[in-house]
Motif scaffolding. Structure first.
Motif, PDB file in Angstrom:
ATOM      1  N   TYR A  13      18.585  21.603 -36.290  1.00  0.00           N
ATOM      2  CA  TYR A  13      19.583  21.083 -37.217  1.00  0.00           C
ATOM      3  C   TYR A  13      19.921  22.184 -38.220  1.00  0.00           C
ATOM      4  N   PRO A  14      21.139  22.162 -38.776  1.00  0.00           N
ATOM      5  CA  PRO A  14      21.527  23.195 -39.743  1.00  0.00           C
ATOM      6  C   PRO A  14      20.580  23.259 -40.943  1.00  0.00           C
ATOM      7  N   ASN A  15      20.306  24.466 -41.362  1.00  0.00           N
ATOM      8  CA  ASN A  15      19.487  24.749 -42.549  1.00  0.00           C
ATOM      9  C   ASN A  15      18.065  24.200 -42.486  1.00  0.00           C
ATOM     10  N   SER A  16      17.541  24.009 -41.302  1.00  0.00           N
ATOM     11  CA  SER A  16      16.171  23.501 -41.201  1.00  0.00           C
ATOM     12  C   SER A  16      15.247  24.469 -40.463  1.00  0.00           C
ATOM     13  N   GLU A  17      15.719  25.690 -40.238  1.00  0.00           N
ATOM     14  CA  GLU A  17      14.935  26.661 -39.477  1.00  0.00           C
ATOM     15  C   GLU A  17      13.586  26.959 -40.131  1.00  0.00           C
ATOM     16  N   LYS A  18      13.571  27.199 -41.438  1.00  0.00           N
ATOM     17  CA  LYS A  18      12.317  27.550 -42.122  1.00  0.00           C
ATOM     18  C   LYS A  18      11.341  26.382 -42.103  1.00  0.00           C
ATOM     19  N   LYS A  19      11.849  25.173 -42.300  1.00  0.00           N
ATOM     20  CA  LYS A  19      10.995  23.982 -42.271  1.00  0.00           C
ATOM     21  C   LYS A  19      10.373  23.810 -40.878  1.00  0.00           C
ATOM     22  N   ILE A  20      11.177  24.000 -39.848  1.00  0.00           N
ATOM     23  CA  ILE A  20      10.685  23.877 -38.470  1.00  0.00           C
ATOM     24  C   ILE A  20       9.675  24.973 -38.169  1.00  0.00           C
ATOM     25  N   TYR A  21       9.981  26.196 -38.577  1.00  0.00           N
ATOM     26  CA  TYR A  21       9.053  27.311 -38.373  1.00  0.00           C
ATOM     27  C   TYR A  21       7.695  27.010 -39.010  1.00  0.00           C
ATOM     28  N   TRP A  42      26.192  33.497 -57.493  1.00  0.00           N
ATOM     29  CA  TRP A  42      26.554  32.256 -58.140  1.00  0.00           C
ATOM     30  C   TRP A  42      27.353  32.615 -59.383  1.00  0.00           C
ATOM     31  N   SER A  43      27.896  31.654 -60.051  1.00  0.00           N
ATOM     32  CA  SER A  43      28.720  31.938 -61.229  1.00  0.00           C
ATOM     33  C   SER A  43      27.918  32.612 -62.333  1.00  0.00           C
ATOM     34  N   ASP A  44      26.616  32.321 -62.414  1.00  0.00           N
ATOM     35  CA  ASP A  44      25.814  32.863 -63.507  1.00  0.00           C
ATOM     36  C   ASP A  44      24.779  33.911 -63.088  1.00  0.00           C
ATOM     37  N   ARG A  45      24.598  34.129 -61.776  1.00  0.00           N
ATOM     38  CA  ARG A  45      23.560  35.076 -61.363  1.00  0.00           C
ATOM     39  C   ARG A  45      23.725  35.485 -59.907  1.00  0.00           C
ATOM     40  N   LYS A  46      23.010  36.548 -59.549  1.00  0.00           N
ATOM     41  CA  LYS A  46      22.898  36.990 -58.161  1.00  0.00           C
ATOM     42  C   LYS A  46      21.438  36.814 -57.762  1.00  0.00           C
ATOM     43  N   LYS A  47      21.231  36.484 -56.499  1.00  0.00           N
ATOM     44  CA  LYS A  47      19.862  36.316 -56.027  1.00  0.00           C
ATOM     45  C   LYS A  47      19.762  36.839 -54.605  1.00  0.00           C
ATOM     46  N   LYS A  48      18.675  37.569 -54.338  1.00  0.00           N
ATOM     47  CA  LYS A  48      18.421  38.043 -52.982  1.00  0.00           C
ATOM     48  C   LYS A  48      17.638  36.966 -52.233  1.00  0.00           C
ATOM     49  N   LEU A  49      18.140  36.605 -51.061  1.00  0.00           N
ATOM     50  CA  LEU A  49      17.515  35.564 -50.238  1.00  0.00           C
ATOM     51  C   LEU A  49      17.222  36.089 -48.851  1.00  0.00           C
ATOM     52  N   GLU A  50      16.233  35.501 -48.216  1.00  0.00           N
ATOM     53  CA  GLU A  50      15.965  35.754 -46.805  1.00  0.00           C
ATOM     54  C   GLU A  50      16.573  34.587 -46.029  1.00  0.00           C
ATOM     55  N   VAL A  51      17.528  34.894 -45.154  1.00  0.00           N
ATOM     56  CA  VAL A  51      18.188  33.856 -44.360  1.00  0.00           C
ATOM     57  C   VAL A  51      17.965  34.149 -42.881  1.00  0.00           C
ATOM     58  N   PRO A  52      18.032  33.130 -42.025  1.00  0.00           N
ATOM     59  CA  PRO A  52      17.824  33.359 -40.593  1.00  0.00           C
ATOM     60  C   PRO A  52      18.835  34.351 -40.017  1.00  0.00           C
ATOM     61  N   LEU A  53      18.358  35.259 -39.189  1.00  0.00           N
ATOM     62  CA  LEU A  53      19.219  36.196 -38.493  1.00  0.00           C
ATOM     63  C   LEU A  53      20.112  35.445 -37.501  1.00  0.00           C
ATOM     64  N   PHE A  54      19.565  34.402 -36.885  1.00  0.00           N
ATOM     65  CA  PHE A  54      20.307  33.548 -35.958  1.00  0.00           C
ATOM     66  C   PHE A  54      20.283  32.130 -36.509  1.00  0.00           C
ATOM     67  N   PRO A  55      21.305  31.732 -37.277  1.00  0.00           N
ATOM     68  CA  PRO A  55      21.307  30.369 -37.831  1.00  0.00           C
ATOM     69  C   PRO A  55      21.175  29.311 -36.730  1.00  0.00           C
ATOM     70  N   ASN A  56      20.356  28.311 -36.977  1.00  0.00           N
ATOM     71  CA  ASN A  56      20.101  27.182 -36.076  1.00  0.00           C
ATOM     72  C   ASN A  56      19.202  27.504 -34.888  1.00  0.00           C
ATOM     73  N   TYR A  57      18.512  28.651 -34.904  1.00  0.00           N
ATOM     74  CA  TYR A  57      17.648  29.001 -33.780  1.00  0.00           C
ATOM     75  C   TYR A  57      16.278  29.460 -34.269  1.00  0.00           C
ATOM     76  N   VAL A  58      15.240  29.060 -33.529  1.00  0.00           N
ATOM     77  CA  VAL A  58      13.867  29.515 -33.761  1.00  0.00           C
ATOM     78  C   VAL A  58      13.286  29.842 -32.392  1.00  0.00           C
ATOM     79  N   PHE A  59      12.529  30.928 -32.304  1.00  0.00           N
ATOM     80  CA  PHE A  59      11.871  31.315 -31.057  1.00  0.00           C
ATOM     81  C   PHE A  59      10.469  30.727 -31.031  1.00  0.00           C
ATOM     82  N   VAL A  60      10.029  30.249 -29.875  1.00  0.00           N
ATOM     83  CA  VAL A  60       8.662  29.738 -29.712  1.00  0.00           C
ATOM     84  C   VAL A  60       8.029  30.381 -28.486  1.00  0.00           C
TER      85      VAL A  60
END
Length: 166
Positions: A13-21, A42-60
């Motif tokens: 499901y979208p945006n659930s890769e980290k939870k599933i991992y 964002w309007s008030d700040r910048k933030k560095k994030l780690e996001v999935p290289l392949f959205p919606n996919y996890v390798f097992v």
């Protein structure tokens, strides 16, 4: 008896890769979630994030008989399949993704390759990597496809490190 594990790709499901991992790891199922660093504004700040290289996919990495255990994880939709058979990703492709996702992007303002040209990286950490060129805003972007899973990712790389292939 030797237990043989394969790498498979699960669609989530979208945006659930980290939870599933994290849930797969809790269940002692070997999983891999390649990520990339991005800066979000964002309007008030910048933030560095780690996001999935392949959205919606996890390798097992599991034996085929244990695929049902992965499907029981909340948020997993299905295994990526071709002609009804779950796609097996080669160890060499997983190693390549690990190598690429662990390195910072290299940016260049040189722009002398033509979009769609097939090239190979001739030196450096990505030596031997083959892909197609996509020029974007003065950078040379190399698109790489994992053949067995039909997933694509890109890297920014100095044009001087590439050579044209016929």
């Amino acid at each position: 008896m030797t237990r043989h594990n394969n790498w498979y790709v699960v669609y989530t499901y979208p945006n659930s890769e980290k939870k599933i991992y994290n849930e797969l790891n809790k269940r002692e199922i070997t999983a891999y979630l390649p990520t990339k660093g991005v800066v979000r504004q964002w309007s008030d700040r910048k933030k560095k994030l780690e996001v999935p290289l392949f959205p919606n996919y996890v390798f097992v990495n599991i034996p085929p008989k244990d695929m049902w255990m992965v499907l029981m994880v909340n948020g997993v939709v299905k295994f990526v399949s071709f002609n009804g058979t779950p796609a097996v990703v080669r160890d060499s492709e997983i190693d390549l993704v690990k190598r690429l996702s662990s390195k910072a992007n290299v940016v260049s303002n040189k722009n002398f390759y033509i979009r769609g040209e097939k090239v190979q990286v001739k030196e450096g950490v990505f030596s031997g990597l083959v892909g197609k060129v996509m020029n974007k805003k003065g950078m040379t972007r190399l698109y790489v496809e994992l053949e067995t899973a039909h997933l694509m990712f890109s890297i920014d790389i100095e044009a001087a490190l590439l050579k044209k292939l016929d």
